[in-house]
Design a protein around this motif. Structure first.
Motif, mmCIF file in Angstrom:
data_model
loop_
_atom_site.group_PDB
_atom_site.id
_atom_site.type_symbol
_atom_site.label_atom_id
_atom_site.label_comp_id
_atom_site.label_asym_id
_atom_site.label_seq_id
_atom_site.Cartn_x
_atom_site.Cartn_y
_atom_site.Cartn_z
ATOM 1 N N ILE A 79 0.861 -1.189 0.000
ATOM 2 C CA ILE A 79 0.000 0.000 0.000
ATOM 3 C C ILE A 79 0.894 1.234 0.000
ATOM 4 O O ILE A 79 1.467 1.593 1.029
ATOM 5 C CB ILE A 79 -0.932 -0.012 1.231
ATOM 6 N N GLU A 80 0.996 1.848 -1.168
ATOM 7 C CA GLU A 80 1.904 2.992 -1.302
ATOM 8 C C GLU A 80 1.285 4.290 -0.790
ATOM 9 O O GLU A 80 2.008 5.226 -0.463
ATOM 10 C CB GLU A 80 2.341 3.138 -2.759
ATOM 11 N N LYS A 81 -0.051 4.346 -0.751
ATOM 12 C CA LYS A 81 -0.716 5.562 -0.265
ATOM 13 C C LYS A 81 -1.743 5.171 0.802
ATOM 14 O O LYS A 81 -2.939 5.064 0.518
ATOM 15 C CB LYS A 81 -1.390 6.296 -1.421
ATOM 16 N N PRO A 82 -1.274 4.940 2.036
ATOM 17 C CA PRO A 82 -2.169 4.458 3.094
ATOM 18 C C PRO A 82 -3.420 5.322 3.307
ATOM 19 O O PRO A 82 -4.503 4.791 3.496
ATOM 20 C CB PRO A 82 -1.277 4.463 4.340
ATOM 21 N N GLU A 83 -3.275 6.653 3.241
ATOM 22 C CA GLU A 83 -4.436 7.516 3.493
ATOM 23 C C GLU A 83 -5.527 7.279 2.446
ATOM 24 O O GLU A 83 -6.706 7.078 2.783
ATOM 25 C CB GLU A 83 -4.032 8.988 3.496
ATOM 26 N N ALA A 84 -5.158 7.295 1.182
ATOM 27 C CA ALA A 84 -6.127 7.079 0.100
ATOM 28 C C ALA A 84 -6.725 5.676 0.193
ATOM 29 O O ALA A 84 -7.934 5.487 0.013
ATOM 30 C CB ALA A 84 -5.459 7.277 -1.258
ATOM 31 N N TYR A 85 -5.882 4.688 0.505
ATOM 32 C CA TYR A 85 -6.348 3.303 0.637
ATOM 33 C C TYR A 85 -7.383 3.187 1.745
ATOM 34 O O TYR A 85 -8.448 2.590 1.567
ATOM 35 C CB TYR A 85 -5.149 2.388 0.935
ATOM 36 N N LEU A 86 -7.080 3.778 2.900
ATOM 37 C CA LEU A 86 -7.977 3.682 4.050
ATOM 38 C C LEU A 86 -9.306 4.390 3.792
ATOM 39 O O LEU A 86 -10.364 3.894 4.163
ATOM 40 C CB LEU A 86 -7.292 4.259 5.295
ATOM 41 N N LYS A 87 -9.249 5.557 3.149
ATOM 42 C CA LYS A 87 -10.487 6.298 2.873
ATOM 43 C C LYS A 87 -11.372 5.543 1.876
ATOM 44 O O LYS A 87 -12.592 5.519 2.023
ATOM 45 C CB LYS A 87 -10.165 7.704 2.360
ATOM 46 N N THR A 88 -10.745 4.924 0.882
ATOM 47 C CA THR A 88 -11.522 4.137 -0.087
ATOM 48 C C THR A 88 -12.128 2.917 0.589
ATOM 49 O O THR A 88 -13.308 2.598 0.386
ATOM 50 C CB THR A 88 -10.624 3.692 -1.261
ATOM 51 N N ALA A 89 -11.331 2.228 1.407
ATOM 52 C CA ALA A 89 -11.832 1.048 2.122
ATOM 53 C C ALA A 89 -12.970 1.437 3.057
ATOM 54 O O ALA A 89 -13.968 0.712 3.172
ATOM 55 C CB ALA A 89 -10.698 0.396 2.908
ATOM 56 N N LEU A 90 -12.845 2.603 3.711
ATOM 57 C CA LEU A 90 -13.899 3.063 4.613
ATOM 58 C C LEU A 90 -15.186 3.336 3.841
ATOM 59 O O LEU A 90 -16.283 3.004 4.299
ATOM 60 C CB LEU A 90 -13.458 4.329 5.351
ATOM 61 N N LYS A 91 -15.051 3.916 2.648
ATOM 62 C CA LYS A 91 -16.230 4.195 1.814
ATOM 63 C C LYS A 91 -17.036 2.915 1.577
ATOM 64 O O LYS A 91 -18.261 2.892 1.739
ATOM 65 C CB LYS A 91 -15.781 4.798 0.479
ATOM 66 N N TYR A 92 -16.339 1.832 1.222
ATOM 67 C CA TYR A 92 -17.033 0.572 0.952
ATOM 68 C C TYR A 92 -17.584 -0.058 2.236
ATOM 69 O O TYR A 92 -18.627 -0.710 2.214
ATOM 70 C CB TYR A 92 -16.131 -0.385 0.179
ATOM 71 N N SER A 93 -16.891 0.165 3.355
ATOM 72 C CA SER A 93 -17.401 -0.331 4.635
ATOM 73 C C SER A 93 -18.701 0.377 5.000
ATOM 74 O O SER A 93 -19.643 -0.242 5.490
ATOM 75 C CB SER A 93 -16.372 -0.102 5.753
ATOM 76 N N VAL A 94 -18.745 1.685 4.746
ATOM 77 C CA VAL A 94 -19.946 2.466 5.040
ATOM 78 C C VAL A 94 -21.099 2.009 4.140
ATOM 79 O O VAL A 94 -22.239 1.865 4.588
ATOM 80 C CB VAL A 94 -19.681 3.981 4.878
ATOM 81 N N ILE A 95 -20.805 1.775 2.854
ATOM 82 C CA ILE A 95 -21.828 1.276 1.935
ATOM 83 C C ILE A 95 -22.387 -0.049 2.447
ATOM 84 O O ILE A 95 -23.600 -0.270 2.455
ATOM 85 C CB ILE A 95 -21.255 1.125 0.511
ATOM 86 N N GLY A 96 -21.510 -0.932 2.906
ATOM 87 C CA GLY A 96 -21.950 -2.209 3.474
ATOM 88 C C GLY A 96 -22.814 -2.011 4.702
ATOM 89 O O GLY A 96 -23.821 -2.704 4.889
ATOM 90 N N PHE A 97 -22.443 -1.045 5.539
ATOM 91 C CA PHE A 97 -23.215 -0.743 6.742
ATOM 92 C C PHE A 97 -24.622 -0.273 6.373
ATOM 93 O O PHE A 97 -25.617 -0.716 6.956
ATOM 94 C CB PHE A 97 -22.494 0.340 7.559
ATOM 95 N N ILE A 98 -24.719 0.618 5.363
ATOM 96 C CA ILE A 98 -26.024 1.136 4.945
ATOM 97 C C ILE A 98 -26.874 0.009 4.346
ATOM 98 O O ILE A 98 -28.065 -0.097 4.619
ATOM 99 C CB ILE A 98 -25.860 2.299 3.946
ATOM 100 N N LYS A 99 -26.239 -0.840 3.534
ATOM 101 C CA LYS A 99 -26.965 -1.991 2.965
ATOM 102 C C LYS A 99 -27.545 -2.858 4.079
ATOM 103 O O LYS A 99 -28.698 -3.274 4.016
ATOM 104 C CB LYS A 99 -26.021 -2.845 2.116
ATOM 105 N N ALA A 100 -26.732 -3.127 5.086
ATOM 106 C CA ALA A 100 -27.187 -3.983 6.190
ATOM 107 C C ALA A 100 -28.343 -3.321 6.932
ATOM 108 O O ALA A 100 -29.310 -3.983 7.327
ATOM 109 C CB ALA A 100 -26.035 -4.255 7.149
ATOM 110 N N LYS A 101 -28.264 -2.009 7.104
ATOM 111 C CA LYS A 101 -29.321 -1.284 7.805
ATOM 112 C C LYS A 101 -30.624 -1.344 7.012
ATOM 113 O O LYS A 101 -31.702 -1.528 7.566
ATOM 114 C CB LYS A 101 -28.889 0.163 8.023
ATOM 115 N N LEU A 102 -30.508 -1.159 5.711
ATOM 116 C CA LEU A 102 -31.697 -1.238 4.863
ATOM 117 C C LEU A 102 -32.269 -2.655 4.856
ATOM 118 O O LEU A 102 -33.477 -2.850 4.927
ATOM 119 C CB LEU A 102 -31.354 -0.802 3.431
ATOM 120 N N ALA A 103 -31.378 -3.642 4.799
ATOM 121 C CA ALA A 103 -31.827 -5.042 4.775
ATOM 122 C C ALA A 103 -32.556 -5.403 6.063
ATOM 123 O O ALA A 103 -33.511 -6.168 6.055
ATOM 124 C CB ALA A 103 -30.636 -5.971 4.559
#
Length: 195
Positions: free
Chosen positions: A71-95
């Protein structure tokens, strides 16, 4: 002293050191970025508890996969990973609201599950719509819909009358319904947020 040295290293160097299994590089990445990630996650999920869990899981995965991917750019990597984690959280809430939504909305949820883009768009639209609300109206809406607090609880917490709380909820629903009307997830979102 050695720990201080790590805190001064650029992200790219910390990413390379992490790839070698360097625990101090991991600690430095954590210390540098966890507050910002927690803040973003809290805003996106409207829950400090959920935000804490998402960020903890994020850093746990970062450590577990430290030697699988450079991971050459940890900040960008973490923010992108967090985005998908949040999407998963919202999906679970809706489900989780599926049983209350009925068959038509369940089908909408199935469509939604097939495309992250639509969910991301809905999330962004909701965010933008919330920003258009006056601060007190937004706070009342979030306490009502995201924290599941009753009208009387909100009134007591904010020093308002029950009627004032109901007014703020009515105003927020009117604007949010209008702002979200064009989205695929409208049926599911309105059932979840506006019921």
């Amino acid at each position: 002293m050695e720990h201080d040295l790590y805190s001064t290293l650029p992200d790219e160097m910390l990413g390379r050191l992490l790839f070698t299994g360097d625990a101090k590089a991991y600690e430095a990445i954590y210390q540098r970025h966890w507050r910002a990630l927690f803040s973003i996650a809290t805003w996106k999920t409207n829950s400090q508890v959920a935000a804490e869990e998402l960020v903890q899981e994020l850093f746990l995965r970062l450590w577990e996969n430290r030697q699988k991917t450079l991971i050459e750019k940890p900040e960008a990597y973490l923010k992108t990973a967090l985005k998908y984690s949040v999407i998963g959280f919202i999906k679970a809430k809706l489900a989780s609201a599926q049983a209350e939504l009925g068959e038509a909305s369940y089908q909408a949820a199935e469509q939604l599950a097939d495309t992250d883009v639509d969910l991301a768009d809905l999330s962004a639209a909701l965010e933008q719509a919330l920003l258009l609300l006056p601060e007190k109206t937004r706070l009342v809406f979030q306490m009502s819909r995201f924290e599941q607090r009753s009208t009387s609880e909100i009134a007591a917490h904010l020093g308002l009358s029950d009627r004032a709380v109901e007014y703020h909820i009515t105003q927020s629903l009117r604007l949010l319904r209008f702002q979200l009307k064009d989205y695929l997830a409208y049926t599911i979102a309105t059932s979840f947020l506006f019921s």
